[in-house]
Design a protein around this motif. Structure first.
Motif, mmCIF file in Angstrom:
data_model
loop_
_atom_site.group_PDB
_atom_site.id
_atom_site.type_symbol
_atom_site.label_atom_id
_atom_site.label_comp_id
_atom_site.label_asym_id
_atom_site.label_seq_id
_atom_site.Cartn_x
_atom_site.Cartn_y
_atom_site.Cartn_z
ATOM 1 N N MET A 209 0.860 -1.233 0.093
ATOM 2 C CA MET A 209 -0.024 0.133 0.032
ATOM 3 C C MET A 209 0.839 1.375 0.027
ATOM 4 S SD MET A 209 -2.706 1.241 2.845
ATOM 5 C CE MET A 209 -3.710 -0.121 2.547
ATOM 6 N N ASP A 210 0.623 2.350 -0.791
ATOM 7 C CA ASP A 210 1.176 3.509 -0.864
ATOM 8 C C ASP A 210 1.200 4.252 0.642
ATOM 9 O OD1 ASP A 210 1.885 3.031 -3.469
ATOM 10 O OD2 ASP A 210 0.072 3.902 -4.347
ATOM 11 N N THR A 211 2.005 5.273 0.848
ATOM 12 C CA THR A 211 1.913 6.034 2.017
ATOM 13 C C THR A 211 0.678 6.777 1.793
ATOM 14 O OG1 THR A 211 4.344 5.824 2.276
ATOM 15 C CG2 THR A 211 2.797 7.487 3.513
ATOM 16 N N ILE A 212 -0.262 6.901 2.820
ATOM 17 C CA ILE A 212 -1.605 7.953 2.565
ATOM 18 C C ILE A 212 -1.557 8.389 3.684
ATOM 19 C CG2 ILE A 212 -2.576 5.919 1.046
ATOM 20 C CD1 ILE A 212 -4.157 4.924 3.397
ATOM 21 N N SER A 213 -2.187 9.679 3.705
ATOM 22 C CA SER A 213 -2.502 10.501 4.515
ATOM 23 C C SER A 213 -3.929 11.122 4.548
ATOM 24 C CB SER A 213 -1.484 11.827 4.732
ATOM 25 O OG SER A 213 -1.659 12.702 3.308
ATOM 26 N N GLY B 197 -2.569 9.747 -1.581
ATOM 27 C CA GLY B 197 -1.678 8.480 -1.818
ATOM 28 C C GLY B 197 -2.392 7.205 -1.697
ATOM 29 N N GLY B 198 -3.702 7.284 -2.115
ATOM 30 C CA GLY B 198 -4.374 6.084 -2.204
ATOM 31 C C GLY B 198 -4.196 5.147 -3.273
ATOM 32 N N GLY B 199 -3.453 5.544 -4.070
ATOM 33 C CA GLY B 199 -3.121 4.645 -5.299
ATOM 34 C C GLY B 199 -4.494 4.753 -6.493
ATOM 35 N N PRO B 200 -4.484 3.579 -7.213
ATOM 36 C CA PRO B 200 -5.458 3.727 -8.249
ATOM 37 C C PRO B 200 -6.606 2.815 -7.642
ATOM 38 C CG PRO B 200 -3.817 1.795 -8.750
ATOM 39 C CD PRO B 200 -3.121 2.762 -7.890
ATOM 40 N N GLN B 201 -6.416 2.079 -6.379
ATOM 41 C CA GLN B 201 -7.767 1.646 -5.716
ATOM 42 C C GLN B 201 -7.756 2.088 -4.426
ATOM 43 O OE1 GLN B 201 -9.698 -0.343 -7.047
ATOM 44 N NE2 GLN B 201 -9.274 -1.719 -8.701
ATOM 45 N N PRO B 202 -8.946 2.548 -4.136
ATOM 46 C CA PRO B 202 -9.003 3.107 -2.782
ATOM 47 C C PRO B 202 -8.855 1.966 -1.702
ATOM 48 C CG PRO B 202 -11.204 2.803 -3.739
ATOM 49 C CD PRO B 202 -10.255 2.516 -4.817
ATOM 50 N N LEU C 260 -16.001 6.684 0.289
ATOM 51 C CA LEU C 260 -14.788 7.076 -0.143
ATOM 52 C C LEU C 260 -14.932 7.312 -1.754
ATOM 53 C CD1 LEU C 260 -12.030 7.714 0.918
ATOM 54 C CD2 LEU C 260 -11.463 5.374 0.259
ATOM 55 N N ALA C 261 -14.969 8.421 -2.481
ATOM 56 C CA ALA C 261 -15.114 8.759 -3.853
ATOM 57 C C ALA C 261 -13.976 9.391 -4.342
ATOM 58 C CB ALA C 261 -16.295 9.631 -3.941
ATOM 59 N N PRO C 262 -13.708 9.029 -5.347
ATOM 60 C CA PRO C 262 -12.420 9.739 -6.285
ATOM 61 C C PRO C 262 -12.599 11.216 -6.352
ATOM 62 C CG PRO C 262 -13.093 7.786 -7.467
ATOM 63 C CD PRO C 262 -13.840 7.991 -6.452
ATOM 64 N N VAL C 263 -11.720 11.983 -6.227
ATOM 65 C CA VAL C 263 -11.692 13.307 -6.388
ATOM 66 C C VAL C 263 -11.310 13.662 -7.812
ATOM 67 C CG1 VAL C 263 -10.577 15.793 -5.850
ATOM 68 C CG2 VAL C 263 -10.864 14.021 -4.050
ATOM 69 N N GLY D 209 -10.151 14.772 -11.307
ATOM 70 C CA GLY D 209 -8.829 15.745 -11.715
ATOM 71 C C GLY D 209 -7.714 15.554 -10.801
ATOM 72 N N ARG D 210 -7.577 14.575 -9.781
ATOM 73 C CA ARG D 210 -6.809 14.260 -8.825
ATOM 74 C C ARG D 210 -6.612 12.847 -8.525
ATOM 75 N NH1 ARG D 210 -7.766 18.391 -3.791
ATOM 76 N NH2 ARG D 210 -6.398 16.867 -2.947
ATOM 77 N N PRO D 211 -5.921 12.081 -9.645
ATOM 78 C CA PRO D 211 -5.813 10.565 -9.354
ATOM 79 C C PRO D 211 -5.158 10.314 -7.799
ATOM 80 C CG PRO D 211 -4.880 11.547 -11.659
ATOM 81 C CD PRO D 211 -5.117 12.720 -10.553
ATOM 82 N N GLY D 212 -5.474 9.309 -7.411
ATOM 83 C CA GLY D 212 -5.042 8.783 -6.185
ATOM 84 C C GLY D 212 -5.466 9.498 -4.883
ATOM 85 N N ASP D 213 -6.165 10.640 -5.154
ATOM 86 C CA ASP D 213 -7.174 11.204 -4.058
ATOM 87 C C ASP D 213 -8.429 11.024 -4.172
ATOM 88 O OD1 ASP D 213 -4.536 12.513 -3.624
ATOM 89 O OD2 ASP D 213 -5.234 14.494 -4.243
ATOM 90 N N TYR D 214 -9.016 10.840 -2.804
ATOM 91 C CA TYR D 214 -10.486 10.434 -2.647
ATOM 92 C C TYR D 214 -10.864 11.401 -1.376
ATOM 93 C CZ TYR D 214 -8.694 6.308 -4.850
ATOM 94 O OH TYR D 214 -8.048 5.341 -5.805
ATOM 95 N N ALA D 215 -12.315 11.653 -1.620
ATOM 96 C CA ALA D 215 -12.979 12.382 -0.654
ATOM 97 C C ALA D 215 -13.515 11.183 0.149
ATOM 98 C CB ALA D 215 -14.078 13.202 -1.458
ATOM 99 N N LEU D 216 -13.390 11.387 1.648
ATOM 100 C CA LEU D 216 -14.072 10.626 2.584
ATOM 101 C C LEU D 216 -15.107 11.608 3.241
ATOM 102 C CD1 LEU D 216 -13.964 8.280 4.272
ATOM 103 C CD2 LEU D 216 -12.178 9.186 5.909
#
Length: 123
Positions: free
Chosen positions: A1-5, A22-27, A44-47, A49-56
């Motif tokens: 898993m990538d480093t996520i914040s 930093g969520g990567g292609p899969q949340p 958790l939904a993709p933001v 225009g910002r790949p790897g970012d998700y709105a929680l």
């Protein structure tokens, strides 16, 4: 898993909101715990225009709000990403009870992980 914040953006209309980076292609699988119980309705939904970012979005159920301090832990893959605390009732002089509540929640999770580790290594 990538480093996520995870960064809190706001609490509005009973919903805690934040951006996971930093969520990567899969949340990642996110769970929000209160008193060791997972809260329902976490999304958790993709933001755009910002790949790897998700709105929680974490809806805060009215039935969990009681007198005192409630500390919610936001976790992914046994890693605590963030926490938020809601204090209801009489105003407190300081935030010491919230910190103690957070320590108790973290200690409970460590105890469970240690017990699970002991069972796995013994068997």
């Amino acid at each position: 898993m990538d480093t996520i914040s995870l960064t809190q953006t706001r609490i509005r209309a009973g919903v805690w909101e934040g951006i996971l980076t930093g969520g990567g292609p899969q949340p990642p699988k996110i769970e929000v715990l209160l008193l060791e119980r997972a809260l329902p309705g976490v999304t958790l939904a993709p933001v755009p225009g910002r790949p790897g970012d998700y709105a929680l979005r974490v809806p805060i159920p009215a039935d969990v709000l009681n007198e005192g301090v409630q500390t919610f832990l936001i976790r992914a893959a046994d890693q605590t990403l963030a926490h938020f605390t809601i204090v209801t009732g009489v105003a407190m002089e300081d935030d010491l009870r919230a910190e103690i509540d957070l320590l108790r929640a973290e200690l409970d999770m460590l105890k469970r992980a240690f017990r699970r580790h002991c069972l796995e290594t013994m068997g």
